[in-house]
Design a protein around this motif. Structure first.
Motif, PDB file in Angstrom:
ATOM      1  N   LEU A 100       0.828  -1.196   0.000  1.00  0.00           N
ATOM      2  CA  LEU A 100       0.000   0.000   0.000  1.00  0.00           C
ATOM      3  C   LEU A 100       0.871   1.257   0.000  1.00  0.00           C
ATOM      4  CD1 LEU A 100      -2.714   1.451   0.239  1.00  0.00           C
ATOM      5  CD2 LEU A 100      -2.543   1.180   2.714  1.00  0.00           C
ATOM      6  N   ASN A 103       2.603   1.746  -3.311  1.00  0.00           N
ATOM      7  CA  ASN A 103       1.668   2.123  -4.373  1.00  0.00           C
ATOM      8  C   ASN A 103       1.079   3.518  -4.204  1.00  0.00           C
ATOM      9  OD1 ASN A 103       0.911   0.015  -6.597  1.00  0.00           O
ATOM     10  ND2 ASN A 103       1.414  -1.166  -4.771  1.00  0.00           N
ATOM     11  N   LEU A 104       1.622   4.285  -3.273  1.00  0.00           N
ATOM     12  CA  LEU A 104       1.356   5.717  -3.244  1.00  0.00           C
ATOM     13  C   LEU A 104       2.189   6.451  -4.298  1.00  0.00           C
ATOM     14  CD1 LEU A 104       1.320   6.393   0.607  1.00  0.00           C
ATOM     15  CD2 LEU A 104      -0.630   6.616  -0.939  1.00  0.00           C
ATOM     16  N   VAL A 107       0.448   8.474  -7.071  1.00  0.00           N
ATOM     17  CA  VAL A 107      -0.171   9.685  -6.544  1.00  0.00           C
ATOM     18  C   VAL A 107       0.878  10.769  -6.345  1.00  0.00           C
ATOM     19  CG1 VAL A 107      -1.509  10.661  -4.645  1.00  0.00           C
ATOM     20  CG2 VAL A 107      -1.951   8.313  -5.395  1.00  0.00           C
ATOM     21  N   PHE A 132      -5.677   3.763  -7.370  1.00  0.00           N
ATOM     22  CA  PHE A 132      -5.308   3.564  -5.971  1.00  0.00           C
ATOM     23  C   PHE A 132      -6.460   2.921  -5.198  1.00  0.00           C
ATOM     24  CE2 PHE A 132      -4.578   5.137  -1.573  1.00  0.00           C
ATOM     25  CZ  PHE A 132      -3.377   4.474  -1.353  1.00  0.00           C
ATOM     26  N   VAL A 135      -6.228  -0.705  -5.732  1.00  0.00           N
ATOM     27  CA  VAL A 135      -5.179  -1.310  -4.908  1.00  0.00           C
ATOM     28  C   VAL A 135      -5.705  -1.562  -3.492  1.00  0.00           C
ATOM     29  CG1 VAL A 135      -2.917  -0.917  -3.850  1.00  0.00           C
ATOM     30  CG2 VAL A 135      -3.286  -0.342  -6.250  1.00  0.00           C
ATOM     31  N   SER A 246       1.730   4.759 -13.000  1.00  0.00           N
ATOM     32  CA  SER A 246       0.347   4.301 -12.830  1.00  0.00           C
ATOM     33  C   SER A 246       0.200   2.825 -13.169  1.00  0.00           C
ATOM     34  CB  SER A 246      -0.606   5.134 -13.686  1.00  0.00           C
ATOM     35  OG  SER A 246      -0.406   4.881 -15.066  1.00  0.00           O
ATOM     36  N   TYR A 249       0.125   0.045 -10.440  1.00  0.00           N
ATOM     37  CA  TYR A 249      -1.069  -0.295  -9.679  1.00  0.00           C
ATOM     38  C   TYR A 249      -1.500  -1.736  -9.907  1.00  0.00           C
ATOM     39  CZ  TYR A 249      -2.354   4.454  -8.121  1.00  0.00           C
ATOM     40  OH  TYR A 249      -2.406   5.663  -7.491  1.00  0.00           O
ATOM     41  N   THR A 278      -8.672  -1.214 -10.898  1.00  0.00           N
ATOM     42  CA  THR A 278      -7.350  -0.674 -11.203  1.00  0.00           C
ATOM     43  C   THR A 278      -7.154  -0.483 -12.699  1.00  0.00           C
ATOM     44  OG1 THR A 278      -6.368  -1.663  -9.228  1.00  0.00           O
ATOM     45  CG2 THR A 278      -4.873  -1.108 -11.022  1.00  0.00           C
TER      46      THR A 278
END
Length: 291
Positions: A100, A103-104, A107, A132, A135, A246, A249, A278
């Motif tokens: 998690l 996978n920021l 962003v 996101f 995810v 991206s 993701y 996703t």
């Protein structure tokens, strides 16, 4: 369809698949090898491989100024990111929480993309947010089962996130083009130099060369780094950093599928639903704008 456009279409799914196998490799090696010690051998292996290919192929080596930029990007992308994730998981951070945090990156990248001259549209920002959300759905069960999401492991994983994000942005801005063979040799040499003193202080360079570790090492050198990093650099060269990050993701969902196939881990409905969400988000980011 031209060879260039075909390569562009194949590069993204190939990159996603290769990147997803990294978590499987980490699981294979975790029991028998200390994380930084394993990574140092991996870095040296890639450095020798790429330097050999560069010399044999008559690669044009970058100027000293570009070498410094390439090396710094390599320390951030390789040493800080990979080292941080592996150490955080080894210290007990849940794989779901680690995934998690990592996978920021899309962003954070979308928010900072203007630094490299990329323009992020409202549709792409929406796609980043939807991706996101997907995810979160994929990782819902693992996050619920996490026993700890605080402390040093979390801080180290956030450091890994910053290293990867700023490394990619830095490279895109200052050295977007260089020979991939020579560049990787430089980056992994720099990552080795940066990782050695940390491993010397915290680890005992313990690696038991079991079958799983040997497989993990060969895959890490030849596929994860040799192919995966090359694809990442190629995609950076031909597209925006927001479009590239991206695509990551998809990695948690695909990793869950691979873990189901290889380790018989449970594959819940949330993985399939999350992957579908996703993919919608990624399509909004990477699809060409209508004219």
């Amino acid at each position: 369809m031209s060879n260039v456009s075909l390569a562009n279409r194949l590069a993204i799914p190939a990159f996603i698949f290769v990147w997803a196998t990294g978590y499987v490799v980490a699981k294979l090696a975790a029991v028998d090898a200390e994380p930084l010690s394993f990574l140092i051998v991996r870095y040296l292996g890639v450095m020798v491989l790429m330097a050999t290919l560069a010399v044999a192929g008559g690669a044009v080596w970058p100027s000293w100024r570009d070498v410094m930029h390439i090396a710094l990007a390599g320390v951030l992308i390789q040493a800080v990111y990979l080292g941080g994730v592996w150490v955080a998981i080894r210290m007990g951070l849940s794989a779901g929480v680690a995934a998690l945090i990592v996978n920021l990156q899309p962003v954070l990248t979308a928010c900072l993309a203007h630094w490299t001259g990329d323009r992020v549209t409202a549709r792409q920002m929406l796609g980043v947010a939807i991706g996101f959300a997907g995810v979160l759905v994929v990782l819902a069960a693992k996050l619920a089962a996490a026993t700890s999401a605080l402390g040093w492991p979390t801080a180290i994983c956030f450091l890994a996130l910053l290293g990867s994000t700023f490394g990619v942005l830095y490279q895109k801005r200052f050295v977007p083009r260089f020979d991939l063979r020579a560049g990787q040799a430089i980056q992994f040499a720099a990552a080795t130099v940066a990782t050695l003193p940390v491993a010397w202080f915290f680890e005992s360079f313990s690696i038991r060369w079991t079958g799983n570790v040997i497989i993990a090492m060969l895959w890490s050198i030849l596929v994860l780094s040799g192919v995966g990093i090359t694809l990442m650099f190629y995609l950076l060269r031909t597209g925006s950093v927001t479009r590239l990050t991206s695509t990551m993701y998809v990695v948690p969902g695909l990793t869950a599928l691979l873990a189901w196939l290889m380790f018989n881990e449970t594959l819940g409905w949330n993985v399939m639903a999350g992957m579908a969400i996703t993919l919608v988000g990624i399509y909004l980011v990477v699809a060409p704008a209508r004219t």
